[in-house]
Design a protein around this motif. Structure first.
Motif, PDB file in Angstrom:
ATOM      1  N   ASN A 268       0.830  -1.209   0.000  1.00  0.00           N
ATOM      2  CA  ASN A 268       0.000   0.000   0.000  1.00  0.00           C
ATOM      3  C   ASN A 268       0.860   1.252   0.000  1.00  0.00           C
ATOM      4  O   ASN A 268       0.639   2.166  -0.791  1.00  0.00           O
ATOM      5  CB  ASN A 268      -0.896   0.047   1.237  1.00  0.00           C
ATOM      6  N   ASP A 295       5.079   6.398   5.150  1.00  0.00           N
ATOM      7  CA  ASP A 295       5.293   6.814   3.753  1.00  0.00           C
ATOM      8  C   ASP A 295       5.112   8.313   3.595  1.00  0.00           C
ATOM      9  O   ASP A 295       4.596   8.996   4.488  1.00  0.00           O
ATOM     10  CB  ASP A 295       4.381   6.019   2.805  1.00  0.00           C
ATOM     11  N   ARG A 314     -12.401   1.773   0.029  1.00  0.00           N
ATOM     12  CA  ARG A 314     -11.305   2.448  -0.682  1.00  0.00           C
ATOM     13  C   ARG A 314     -11.597   3.936  -0.680  1.00  0.00           C
ATOM     14  O   ARG A 314     -12.745   4.338  -0.791  1.00  0.00           O
ATOM     15  CB  ARG A 314     -11.218   1.930  -2.120  1.00  0.00           C
ATOM     16  N   SER A 315     -10.537   4.741  -0.547  1.00  0.00           N
ATOM     17  CA  SER A 315     -10.796   6.175  -0.383  1.00  0.00           C
ATOM     18  C   SER A 315     -11.453   6.754  -1.628  1.00  0.00           C
ATOM     19  O   SER A 315     -12.307   7.611  -1.548  1.00  0.00           O
ATOM     20  CB  SER A 315      -9.523   6.909  -0.038  1.00  0.00           C
ATOM     21  N   THR A 326      -8.699  -4.048  -3.845  1.00  0.00           N
ATOM     22  CA  THR A 326     -10.031  -4.583  -3.572  1.00  0.00           C
ATOM     23  C   THR A 326     -10.570  -4.021  -2.268  1.00  0.00           C
ATOM     24  O   THR A 326     -11.713  -4.227  -1.921  1.00  0.00           O
ATOM     25  CB  THR A 326      -9.977  -6.115  -3.447  1.00  0.00           C
ATOM     26  N   LEU A 330      -6.351  -4.235   4.049  1.00  0.00           N
ATOM     27  CA  LEU A 330      -6.192  -3.710   5.412  1.00  0.00           C
ATOM     28  C   LEU A 330      -7.114  -4.411   6.407  1.00  0.00           C
ATOM     29  O   LEU A 330      -6.769  -4.540   7.577  1.00  0.00           O
ATOM     30  CB  LEU A 330      -6.424  -2.200   5.438  1.00  0.00           C
TER      31      LEU A 330
END
Ligand code: ADP
Length: 375
Positions: A268, A295, A314-315, A326, A330
């Protein structure tokens, strides 16, 4: 006796106890009161009362009075006790019968059925534990329903796309080209990934993922992962950095699961970071080993953060669909961490980057003071 219900048994046992009581009372009474009465008459005679001629009459009179008294005592006492016993057994039976009705309802699928509280402590405890079980089952049922509805939604999209292309190809409105076949293959790959992820998720949610906890060297696992990912980054602008104190203690958990967690997080982090760096850091805090993946990517907005570990979330659906996500990764990661007695946290500033960190148990109890850690 085998076919008598609880109410009958309670009633019978009350009656038996009562009969025993009455019988003892009558027998003992019969023997003693007559004797005491006789003694009383004798005392009176000693004092000079001339009772000798009516002694027999007195005795039979007394006996018949006693007999009648005992008879009515048995009748009234007996029926009062029987009535009381009946009411008592009913009072115990009523909540039991009610509980039976409720469990039957629950078994028939009425998941909201719950036991009422009773004033008998034992029944109350039983009702409480039943209600706890009912709540757990209700939650499972709800999760199952949610999963099925999420799932149909996720499966429908690629299927509709594939169907559209295939129909177009069949009736000639779309020309067959390598690009079309590529897209079709892309969608089927997506479906396959979805199915694989789902299998993993359902195992994780049910707690069936085997965790083979053992002592292992976290440092070498992180180094190995870092090398593996760095090999893929040779031509990119991104950098994967490892920051780990040399005296980090050994971990106690399943190294394969920890690797799986890190692959998800690193995947990710690298996916949502176009330039800059991804740092993997390990440290000891509050008696646990904490591994962070930091990150400098696109970040997650504040309103999205609470949903990040939800499955299928998902954002930005359209953007991430292209990236092949998918939204299950997480969710699985969180379960994997929790199955190993750890916690997972996320912090993020939109546009600046995100930090995912999770904890795993330390193998030996010695806790290394934080000042000795060097980065
Ligand atoms: P996916 O397979 O879509 O990546 P995940 O469950 O792993 O599913 O992630 C869910 C969503 O969380 C992603 O689609 C993305 O929007 C967001 N996300 C996860 N990790 C990061 C990250 N490091 N930076 C920014 N967004 C992220």
């Amino acid at each position: 006796m085998h076919h008598i219900g609880l109410r009958g048994r309670l009633f019978l046992s009350h009656i038996v106890v009562m009969m025993m009581g009455l019988a003892t009372l009558i027998v003992i009474g019969q023997i003693y009161t007559t004797r005491l009465f006789m003694e009383h008459i004798q005392t009176l005679e000693y004092r000079g009362f001339l009772l000798y001629s009516i002694r027999g009459k007195l005795l039979t009179g007394f006996e018949s009075a006693w007999g009648r008294g005992a008879f009515w005592s048995v009748i009234f006492g007996g029926s009062a006790a029987a009535a009381l016993s009946y009411l008592l057994s009913k009072r115990i039976m009523q909540p039991l019968l009610q509980m039976q009705r409720i469990t039957t309802k629950f078994a028939a699928g009425e998941m909201t059925a719950r036991m009422p509280m009773s004033d008998i402590p034992e029944l109350n405890r039983f009702a409480e534990s039943f209600n706890r079980m009912a709540l757990a089952l209700d939650n499972v049922e709800q999760r199952r329903r949610e999963l099925v509805s999420d799932l149909t939604h996720e499966l429908r999209t690629p299927l509709t796309i594939v169907e559209g292309y295939l129909e177009g190809l069949a009736d000639g409105t779309i020309d067959a080209s390598p690009d079309i076949y590529q897209r079709l293959s892309g969608e089927t790959q997506r479906l396959k990934r979805l199915v694989n992820d789902l299998q993993e998720l359902s195992k994780a949610e049910a707690g069936y993922l085997p965790i083979d906890a053992k002592k292992f060297d976290l440092q070498s696992l992180l180094k190995q992962l870092c090398d593996r990912f760095n090999d893929q980054l040779i031509e990119s602008e991104k950098q994967l950095i490892l920051s780990i104190p040399h005296d980090i203690p050994r971990a106690y958990s399943d190294p394969e699961r920890v690797e799986q967690i890190l692959i998800n997080l690193l995947g990710n982090a690298l996916c949502y970071t176009s330039e800059g760096s991804v740092t993997m850091r390990a440290e000891v805090k509050q008696g646990m080993l904490w591994v962070s993946v930091i990150d400098t990517g696109i970040g997650i907005s504040e309103e999205d953060l609470p949903h990040i570990f939800e499955r299928f979330w998902r954002s930005d659906r359209s953007r991430n669909r292209k990236s092949g996500g998918t939204g299950i990764g997480l969710a699985i990661t969180k379960h994997l961490v929790e199955l190993q007695q750890g916690t997972i946290q996320v912090e993020s500033i939109f546009g600046q980057g995100s930090t995912f960190r999770f904890s795993i148990p330390i193998a030996q109890k010695t806790i290394i003071p934080e000042k000795r850690e060097s980065n």
